[in-house]
Design a protein around this motif. Structure first.
Motif, PDB file in Angstrom:
ATOM      1  N   GLY A   1       0.686  -1.117  -0.017  1.00 34.02           N
ATOM      2  CA  GLY A   1      -0.044  -0.057   0.072  1.00 34.02           C
ATOM      3  C   GLY A   1       0.877   1.278   0.045  1.00 34.02           C
ATOM      4  O   GLY A   1       0.349   2.271  -0.320  1.00 34.02           O
ATOM      5  N   GLU A   2       1.900   1.287   0.114  1.00 33.36           N
ATOM      6  CA  GLU A   2       3.043   2.286   0.169  1.00 33.36           C
ATOM      7  C   GLU A   2       3.824   2.195  -1.001  1.00 33.36           C
ATOM      8  O   GLU A   2       4.405   1.310  -1.448  1.00 33.36           O
ATOM      9  CB  GLU A   2       3.918   2.310   1.549  1.00 33.36           C
ATOM     10  N   HIS A   3       4.189   3.587  -1.545  1.00 34.31           N
ATOM     11  CA  HIS A   3       5.323   3.512  -2.495  1.00 34.31           C
ATOM     12  C   HIS A   3       6.617   4.135  -2.008  1.00 34.31           C
ATOM     13  O   HIS A   3       6.594   5.178  -1.400  1.00 34.31           O
ATOM     14  CB  HIS A   3       4.436   4.334  -3.930  1.00 34.31           C
ATOM     15  N   LEU A   4       7.599   3.518  -2.508  1.00 35.45           N
ATOM     16  CA  LEU A   4       8.875   4.245  -2.427  1.00 35.45           C
ATOM     17  C   LEU A   4       8.960   5.384  -3.382  1.00 35.45           C
ATOM     18  O   LEU A   4       8.654   5.343  -4.385  1.00 35.45           O
ATOM     19  CB  LEU A   4       9.919   3.261  -2.735  1.00 35.45           C
ATOM     20  N   PRO A   5       9.831   6.723  -2.571  1.00 39.24           N
ATOM     21  CA  PRO A   5       9.820   7.638  -3.679  1.00 39.24           C
ATOM     22  C   PRO A   5      10.621   7.297  -4.951  1.00 39.24           C
ATOM     23  O   PRO A   5      11.360   6.312  -4.911  1.00 39.24           O
ATOM     24  CB  PRO A   5      10.447   8.766  -2.851  1.00 39.24           C
ATOM     25  N   ALA A   6      10.273   7.786  -6.206  1.00 39.14           N
ATOM     26  CA  ALA A   6      11.125   7.675  -7.248  1.00 39.14           C
ATOM     27  C   ALA A   6      12.510   8.353  -7.285  1.00 39.14           C
ATOM     28  O   ALA A   6      12.712   9.186  -6.632  1.00 39.14           O
ATOM     29  CB  ALA A   6      10.550   8.401  -8.424  1.00 39.14           C
ATOM     30  N   PRO A   7      13.349   7.381  -7.726  1.00 39.37           N
ATOM     31  CA  PRO A   7      14.826   8.061  -7.509  1.00 39.37           C
ATOM     32  C   PRO A   7      14.746   9.389  -8.199  1.00 39.37           C
ATOM     33  O   PRO A   7      14.227   9.758  -9.222  1.00 39.37           O
ATOM     34  CB  PRO A   7      15.581   6.958  -8.287  1.00 39.37           C
ATOM     35  N   ARG A   8      15.883  10.328  -7.818  1.00 38.57           N
ATOM     36  CA  ARG A   8      16.011  11.280  -8.358  1.00 38.57           C
ATOM     37  C   ARG A   8      16.484  11.241  -9.680  1.00 38.57           C
ATOM     38  O   ARG A   8      17.413  10.533 -10.060  1.00 38.57           O
ATOM     39  CB  ARG A   8      16.950  12.214  -7.483  1.00 38.57           C
ATOM     40  N   PRO A   9      16.036  12.206 -10.641  1.00 39.77           N
ATOM     41  CA  PRO A   9      16.389  12.064 -12.174  1.00 39.77           C
ATOM     42  C   PRO A   9      17.800  12.441 -12.256  1.00 39.77           C
ATOM     43  O   PRO A   9      18.664  13.424 -11.319  1.00 39.77           O
ATOM     44  CB  PRO A   9      15.644  12.976 -12.809  1.00 39.77           C
ATOM     45  N   LEU A  10      18.558  11.975 -13.044  1.00 37.16           N
ATOM     46  CA  LEU A  10      20.047  12.081 -13.275  1.00 37.16           C
ATOM     47  C   LEU A  10      20.391  12.900 -14.686  1.00 37.16           C
ATOM     48  O   LEU A  10      19.669  12.231 -15.574  1.00 37.16           O
ATOM     49  CB  LEU A  10      20.821  10.615 -13.431  1.00 37.16           C
ATOM     50  N   LEU A  11      20.938  13.943 -14.673  1.00 37.15           N
ATOM     51  CA  LEU A  11      21.410  14.569 -15.998  1.00 37.15           C
ATOM     52  C   LEU A  11      22.635  14.292 -16.278  1.00 37.15           C
ATOM     53  O   LEU A  11      23.796  14.463 -15.860  1.00 37.15           O
ATOM     54  CB  LEU A  11      21.338  16.114 -15.587  1.00 37.15           C
ATOM     55  N   LEU A  12      22.626  13.482 -17.785  1.00 36.94           N
ATOM     56  CA  LEU A  12      23.923  13.033 -18.329  1.00 36.94           C
ATOM     57  C   LEU A  12      24.270  14.099 -19.188  1.00 36.94           C
ATOM     58  O   LEU A  12      23.495  14.409 -20.198  1.00 36.94           O
ATOM     59  CB  LEU A  12      23.599  11.880 -18.736  1.00 36.94           C
ATOM     60  N   SER A  13      25.583  14.428 -19.095  1.00 37.63           N
ATOM     61  CA  SER A  13      26.102  15.093 -20.475  1.00 37.63           C
ATOM     62  C   SER A  13      26.652  14.079 -21.375  1.00 37.63           C
ATOM     63  O   SER A  13      27.343  13.437 -20.932  1.00 37.63           O
ATOM     64  CB  SER A  13      27.126  16.269 -20.044  1.00 37.63           C
ATOM     65  N   LEU A  14      26.223  14.435 -22.726  1.00 39.57           N
ATOM     66  CA  LEU A  14      26.755  13.286 -23.620  1.00 39.57           C
ATOM     67  C   LEU A  14      27.281  14.273 -24.724  1.00 39.57           C
ATOM     68  O   LEU A  14      26.671  15.196 -25.264  1.00 39.57           O
ATOM     69  CB  LEU A  14      25.735  12.612 -24.141  1.00 39.57           C
ATOM     70  N   ARG A  15      28.259  13.316 -25.652  1.00 37.56           N
ATOM     71  CA  ARG A  15      28.483  14.095 -27.051  1.00 37.56           C
ATOM     72  C   ARG A  15      27.570  13.880 -27.660  1.00 37.56           C
ATOM     73  O   ARG A  15      26.703  12.971 -27.460  1.00 37.56           O
ATOM     74  CB  ARG A  15      29.738  13.560 -27.637  1.00 37.56           C
ATOM     75  N   PRO A  16      26.924  15.002 -28.850  1.00 40.60           N
ATOM     76  CA  PRO A  16      25.725  14.711 -29.583  1.00 40.60           C
ATOM     77  C   PRO A  16      25.618  13.453 -30.104  1.00 40.60           C
ATOM     78  O   PRO A  16      24.426  12.833 -30.122  1.00 40.60           O
ATOM     79  CB  PRO A  16      25.933  16.098 -30.339  1.00 40.60           C
ATOM     80  N   ARG A  17      26.635  13.235 -30.949  1.00 44.47           N
ATOM     81  CA  ARG A  17      26.516  11.401 -31.610  1.00 44.47           C
ATOM     82  C   ARG A  17      26.232  10.479 -30.532  1.00 44.47           C
ATOM     83  O   ARG A  17      25.473   9.670 -30.964  1.00 44.47           O
ATOM     84  CB  ARG A  17      27.917  11.195 -32.355  1.00 44.47           C
ATOM     85  N   PHE A  18      26.529  10.665 -29.196  1.00 49.56           N
ATOM     86  CA  PHE A  18      26.184   9.623 -28.421  1.00 49.56           C
ATOM     87  C   PHE A  18      24.748   9.748 -27.935  1.00 49.56           C
ATOM     88  O   PHE A  18      23.977   8.620 -27.744  1.00 49.56           O
ATOM     89  CB  PHE A  18      27.071   9.392 -27.255  1.00 49.56           C
ATOM     90  N   ALA A  19      24.445  11.074 -27.577  1.00 48.95           N
ATOM     91  CA  ALA A  19      23.027  11.375 -27.351  1.00 48.95           C
ATOM     92  C   ALA A  19      22.086  10.690 -28.341  1.00 48.95           C
ATOM     93  O   ALA A  19      20.939  10.064 -28.150  1.00 48.95           O
ATOM     94  CB  ALA A  19      22.857  12.732 -27.031  1.00 48.95           C
ATOM     95  N   GLN A  20      22.519  11.000 -29.715  1.00 53.48           N
ATOM     96  CA  GLN A  20      21.664  10.521 -30.695  1.00 53.48           C
ATOM     97  C   GLN A  20      21.703   9.131 -30.979  1.00 53.48           C
ATOM     98  O   GLN A  20      20.505   8.725 -31.141  1.00 53.48           O
ATOM     99  CB  GLN A  20      21.956  11.409 -32.078  1.00 53.48           C
TER     100      GLN A  20
END
Length: 157
Positions: free
Chosen positions: A9-28
């Protein structure tokens, strides 16, 4: 540390989002589904299920999409190369150049990459508050610009 479930009946809080910096080619490549493992020279402690916000560095300088952290593993660069080379989107030479001098490598397995309908540009983020993208990664905080917080909330569910 042993993970335990929340009482019924209880929910654990969602983990905090993580901001990742990537080279554009890897993000794409992540967003196209051709790269399913991202690399870091430092350990990443974020748990599976963490929302990953994908920031493409210069010359793009925008958040292009999100994904979900499926798993992470820290080991020697040789071990990480052996286990994940087909999922990295880079050559052996690029891999070992990146990890030159490093004792450890972290492989971050990603799932469900989703491209934003419109990139969230660095200039738009800076219009709300002083904002500096991370060199590698960092957790989203309450001090981050409103559009980033709204993105994290909208895509976390």
């Amino acid at each position: 540390m042993i993970a335990t479930s929340a009482p019924e009946g209880e929910h654990l809080p969602a983990p905090r989002p993580l901001l990742l910096s990537l080279r554009p080619r890897f993000a794409q490549a992540i967003l196209a589904g051709t790269k399913t493992v991202e690399l870091r020279r430092t350990r990443v402690a974020a748990p599976p299920g963490t929302l990953l916000i994908l920031y493409a560095s210069s010359p793009v300088m925008a958040i292009l999409g999100v994904a979900t952290l499926a798993d992470r593993e820290t080991a020697s660069p040789d071990t990480i190369w052996h286990r994940y080379h087909a999922s990295l989107g880079l050559s052996r030479a690029e891999f070992f150049e990146y990890f030159a001098g490093a004792e450890h490598a972290t492989a971050i397995s990603v799932l469900t990459p989703r491209t934003l309908p419109e990139p969230l540009t660095l200039s738009r983020l800076r219009a709300h508050t002083a904002f500096q993208p991370p060199q590698s990664y960092r957790y989203i905080t309450p001090a981050d610009p409103t559009p980033l917080a709204e993105l994290a909330m909208a895509w976390s569910s």
